[in-house]
Design an enzyme around this catalytic site. Structure first.
Site, PDB file in Angstrom:
ATOM      1  N   HIS A  96       0.867  -1.188   0.000  1.00  0.00           N
ATOM      2  CA  HIS A  96       0.000   0.000   0.000  1.00  0.00           C
ATOM      3  C   HIS A  96       0.902   1.235   0.000  1.00  0.00           C
ATOM      4  O   HIS A  96       1.960   1.236   0.624  1.00  0.00           O
ATOM      5  CB  HIS A  96      -0.908  -0.016   1.235  1.00  0.00           C
ATOM      6  CG  HIS A  96      -1.954   1.051   1.176  1.00  0.00           C
ATOM      7  ND1 HIS A  96      -1.673   2.352   1.465  1.00  0.00           N
ATOM      8  CD2 HIS A  96      -3.263   1.009   0.829  1.00  0.00           C
ATOM      9  CE1 HIS A  96      -2.783   3.082   1.298  1.00  0.00           C
ATOM     10  NE2 HIS A  96      -3.756   2.282   0.910  1.00  0.00           N
ATOM     11  N   GLU A 168      -4.080   2.091  -7.157  1.00  0.00           N
ATOM     12  CA  GLU A 168      -4.464   3.161  -6.242  1.00  0.00           C
ATOM     13  C   GLU A 168      -3.594   4.381  -6.479  1.00  0.00           C
ATOM     14  O   GLU A 168      -2.489   4.485  -5.901  1.00  0.00           O
ATOM     15  CB  GLU A 168      -4.281   2.699  -4.792  1.00  0.00           C
ATOM     16  CG  GLU A 168      -5.242   1.615  -4.374  1.00  0.00           C
ATOM     17  CD  GLU A 168      -5.570   1.741  -2.888  1.00  0.00           C
ATOM     18  OE1 GLU A 168      -6.750   1.816  -2.556  1.00  0.00           O
ATOM     19  OE2 GLU A 168      -4.641   1.775  -2.060  1.00  0.00           O
TER      20      GLU A 168
HETATM   21  P1  PGA Z   1      -9.643   6.066   0.515  1.00  0.00           P
HETATM   22  O1  PGA Z   1      -8.447   5.041   0.741  1.00  0.00           O
HETATM   23  O2  PGA Z   1     -10.822   5.293  -0.018  1.00  0.00           O
HETATM   24  O3  PGA Z   1      -9.898   6.665   1.844  1.00  0.00           O
HETATM   25  O4  PGA Z   1      -9.176   7.082  -0.496  1.00  0.00           O
HETATM   26  C1  PGA Z   1      -8.223   3.971  -0.146  1.00  0.00           C
HETATM   27  C2  PGA Z   1      -7.008   3.199   0.248  1.00  0.00           C
HETATM   28  O5  PGA Z   1      -6.005   3.802   0.666  1.00  0.00           O
HETATM   29  O6  PGA Z   1      -6.992   1.950   0.184  1.00  0.00           O
END
Ligand code: PGA
Length: 253
Positions: A96, A168
């Protein structure tokens, strides 16, 4: 119909008691859930086993937010993939951007984690994504390809291994900025093409899911219908009602 997946990433937002409370609310909210999607929640390490107990007997599974890159031994403070597997965890988020940024999680460690997790029959959720500057400079494709090739370096996958890649973009996480449908479609194809090259087309089509994460809410979820295989939801997953609406309204059309 392809089976999609909606994953809640609770991050370090909840303590043990609040995690159990939220698991209870999710359990009752999702009772008789008729959406098309598989649902997974990722609490912190200490809450994993109890959240798993709360959700026992439902279709909702649990995942961890990270894992050690070492199998076992003198690594104070780390949690092994075997331990995660033994407490009923089925998925592990790896790489992540918050781990890459704040905990020096580099591609080499990420690669080791993926290998260990696969060996222990857990499903890795490899997160990839560019930051705002890289996006502005047109480097998104290159950054993703690099993260994928290094993350999956020297990994052999057979038919019974499943893998999730979560795109992401860092500029979209927790900011309220989310990606346009056209961009997500293009990036999905880019990721898929790199994976075809690393593995092979049939393995990727059958064993991989490519999902999106970054500021997903029940208000923008339909934007992603039909263009990704699922969602990784942060902030909006901390509210059972909101998370339920997301899981219900995301469709593979
Ligand atoms: P968010 O986070 O939906 O709050 O933008 C997503 C993530 O970091 O997995």
């Amino acid at each position: 119909m392809k089976n999609n997946i909606i994953i809640a990433n609770w991050k370090m937002n909840l303590g043990f008691k609040d995690s159990i409370e939220l698991a209870k609310k999710i359990r009752s909210k999702f009772l008789g859930f008729e959406g098309e999607n598989k649902v997974v929640v990722c609490p912190d390490f200490t809450s994993l086993k109890n959240v798993e107990n709360e959700l026992n007997g439902t279709n909702i599974e649990v995942g961890a937010q990270s894992v050690s890159y070492m199998p076992n031994g003198a690594f104070t403070g780390d949690v092994s993939s075997i331990s995660l597997s033994e407490v009923g965890c089925k998925y592990v988020i790896i790489g992540h951007s918050e781990r890459r940024m704040f905990f020096n999680e580099n591609d080499k460690k990420i690669n080791k984690k993926i290998k260990l997790v696969i060996k222990d029959n857990l499903i890795p959720i490899l997160c990839v994504g560019e930051n705002e500057k890289e996006k502005r400079e047109g480097k998104t494709k290159e950054i993703l390809e690099n993260q994928l090739r290094k993350g999956f370096n020297d990994i052999v996958i057979n038919d019974d291994v499943n893998i999730i890649v979560a795109y992401e973009p860092i500029w979209a996480i927790g900011t309220g900025n989310f990606i346009s449908k056209d961009d997500v479609i293009n990036i999905y194809k880019n990721i898929q093409n790199v994976l075809f090259d690393i593995f092979n087309q049939s393995i990727v089509e059958n064993n991989f899911k490519i999902i999106y994460g970054g500021s997903i809410t029940s208000k923008n979820v339909e934007n992603f219908n039909g263009c990704v295989d699922g969602l990784l939801v942060g902030g909006a997953s901390l509210n059972a009602e909101e998370f339920y609406k997301i899981a219900l309204n995301f469709k593979y059309v």
